[in-house]
Scaffold this motif. Structure first.
Motif, PDB file in Angstrom:
ATOM      1  N   ASP A   1       0.836  -1.195   0.000  1.00  0.00           N
ATOM      2  CA  ASP A   1       0.000   0.000   0.000  1.00  0.00           C
ATOM      3  C   ASP A   1       0.872   1.247   0.000  1.00  0.00           C
ATOM      4  O   ASP A   1       2.025   1.220   0.445  1.00  0.00           O
ATOM      5  CB  ASP A   1      -0.891   0.036   1.250  1.00  0.00           C
TER       6      ASP A   1
ATOM      7  N   GLN B   1      -9.818   9.313   1.262  1.00  0.00           N
ATOM      8  CA  GLN B   1     -10.551   9.207   2.518  1.00  0.00           C
ATOM      9  C   GLN B   1      -9.867   9.932   3.675  1.00  0.00           C
ATOM     10  O   GLN B   1     -10.445  10.033   4.765  1.00  0.00           O
ATOM     11  CB  GLN B   1     -10.712   7.717   2.894  1.00  0.00           C
TER      12      GLN B   1
ATOM     13  N   PHE C   1      -5.166   9.074  -2.426  1.00  0.00           N
ATOM     14  CA  PHE C   1      -5.841   9.060  -1.132  1.00  0.00           C
ATOM     15  C   PHE C   1      -7.113   9.895  -1.245  1.00  0.00           C
ATOM     16  O   PHE C   1      -7.065  11.071  -1.601  1.00  0.00           O
ATOM     17  CB  PHE C   1      -4.941   9.648  -0.040  1.00  0.00           C
TER      18      PHE C   1
ATOM     19  N   SER D   1      -3.295   3.543   1.626  1.00  0.00           N
ATOM     20  CA  SER D   1      -4.192   3.484   0.469  1.00  0.00           C
ATOM     21  C   SER D   1      -3.669   2.410  -0.476  1.00  0.00           C
ATOM     22  O   SER D   1      -2.460   2.284  -0.666  1.00  0.00           O
ATOM     23  CB  SER D   1      -4.249   4.834  -0.251  1.00  0.00           C
TER      24      SER D   1
END
Length: 378
Positions: free
Chosen positions: A203, A227, A225, A220
């Motif tokens: 990730d 969120q 990204f 992520s």
């Protein structure tokens, strides 16, 4: 026939009679031409009014005023903000980039038709947290195995790589990035040998507050990204420290929209002026000179701009004013200054809004106008 004896010019007499008889028709043609010219003028005004309507609608939509802009301190991090995102800053370090697993088998075979699976050995592929998928290996050749893996669409892409004369290897790569894209294969470690990774599935990761007691990580599966901060999306492309993203109201973008409305209003006003003008030097009227409808439309536009707009706020306080020549001017600097100082107050000058006081004491609450059309009553 003109007579020599009578001395009558019958040709002129007949032409005069015909001209008199045709006078009503000539008047109708002239009137038609005049009305056609008026129609053309009104169509030109209507086209420019439609453009003004479009430009105005862009400003009366509440979502337009939620537009945000972002800036990044690092060229390796790009960001966008959705409408309604919160203004502020966000700092972090990019400590890891997302990658896909890529693996290659150690042994080579002499051709793509060479057998790599024999004796009905089952070949299975497991990607991420999914269940094992059985691969159709066909005749067991290298080409058939690669085709079977690709046909399975299990999140892994197979490629046959020629590394030398009569030397072929099988390479597998996950079709997505992130730790959950890791895969494992069984049934191919005979002829092809061990499967070695050239790239591991991992990730992307950013660290907020590195070196402090409150430091934390955000991961992520891709390098994007979406969120971490509501409404803010950013993409990282390389490791970096001390990255800061700034989010603010898009005052420049809103200024451009106001400028577009002012330009559209001036286009209508200019068209009306040209169509209603009277040349005192030549005593020549324009096609709509004296037309009350056109003049009333012109007055309405100027009145809407010069009068108080919303919350008792004047147009000049947000950079809009009317010249003595009946044109609208716009000062982007004054607008952006006012917008930066109080965005909601500037928005109220364009977007319908309101408040209420409960008729009964002890009641509390709030009402927010979600949508207002041209027909909405104050």
């Amino acid at each position: 026939i003109d007579g020599l004896i009578s001395g009558l010019d019958t040709t002129s007499i007949i032409n005069a009679i015909m001209a008199q008889a045709a006078l009503p028709q000539t008047n109708l043609k002239n009137q038609l031409a005049t009305e056609q010219a008026k129609l053309t003028a009104y169509q030109a005004i209507n086209t420019k009014m439609a453009a003004l309507q479009t430009a105005s609608d862009a400003l009366t939509d509440p979502t337009t005023w939620q537009s945000m802009t972002t800036s990044s301190s690092s060229a390796s991090v790009s960001a966008t903000a959705a409408a309604g995102a919160q203004a502020g800053s966000f700092s972090f370090d990019v400590t890891q980039l997302a990658s896909a697993q890529s693996s290659v088998f150690a042994n080579t075979v002499s051709s793509t038709a060479a057998p790599v699976v024999s004796g009905g050995t089952p070949v299975t592929l497991t990607s991420g947290s999914g269940s094992p998928v059985t691969i159709d290996t066909g005749d067991g050749s290298l080409a058939a195995v690669a085709a079977g893996i690709n046909a399975a669409k299990a999140g892994v892409q197979a490629s046959i790589v020629q590394v030398g004369t009569s030397q072929y290897r099988l390479q597998l790569t996950s079709t997505s990035t992130g730790s959950d894209s890791a895969f494992a294969v069984s049934g191919l470690n005979g002829t092809l040998g061990a499967m070695n990774n050239t790239s591991s599935a991992q990730d992307a990761q950013i660290t907020v507050g590195a070196g402090t007691a409150g430091a934390y990580n955000i991961s992520s599966s891709s390098n994007t990204f979406s969120q971490a901060i509501p409404g803010l999306t950013f993409t990282v492309s390389q490791l970096a420290t001390g990255v800061t993203l700034q989010t603010a109201s898009d005052s420049s973008g809103m200024s451009d929209k106001v400028q577009a409305m002012v330009d559209a209003a001036n286009a209508v006003l200019t068209e009306i002026n040209n169509d209603t003008a009277f040349n005192t030097q030549t005593n020549t009227a324009s096609v709509l000179t004296g037309d009350t409808t056109a003049r009333r439309l012109q007055d309405n536009i100027l009145s809407a701009v010069s009068s108080a707009l919303g919350n008792g706020q004047s147009a000049s306080s947000i950079g809009i004013s009317v010249t003595k020549d009946g044109q609208v001017t716009f000062d982007p600097t004054a607008f952006q200054t006012a917008f930066a100082a109080n965005p909601s107050a500037v928005q109220s000058a364009f977007v319908a809004s309101g408040s209420y006081t409960p008729a009964q004491s002890g009641l509390t609450g709030s009402i927010t106008l979600q949508k207002g059309s041209d027909a909405t009553q104050a």
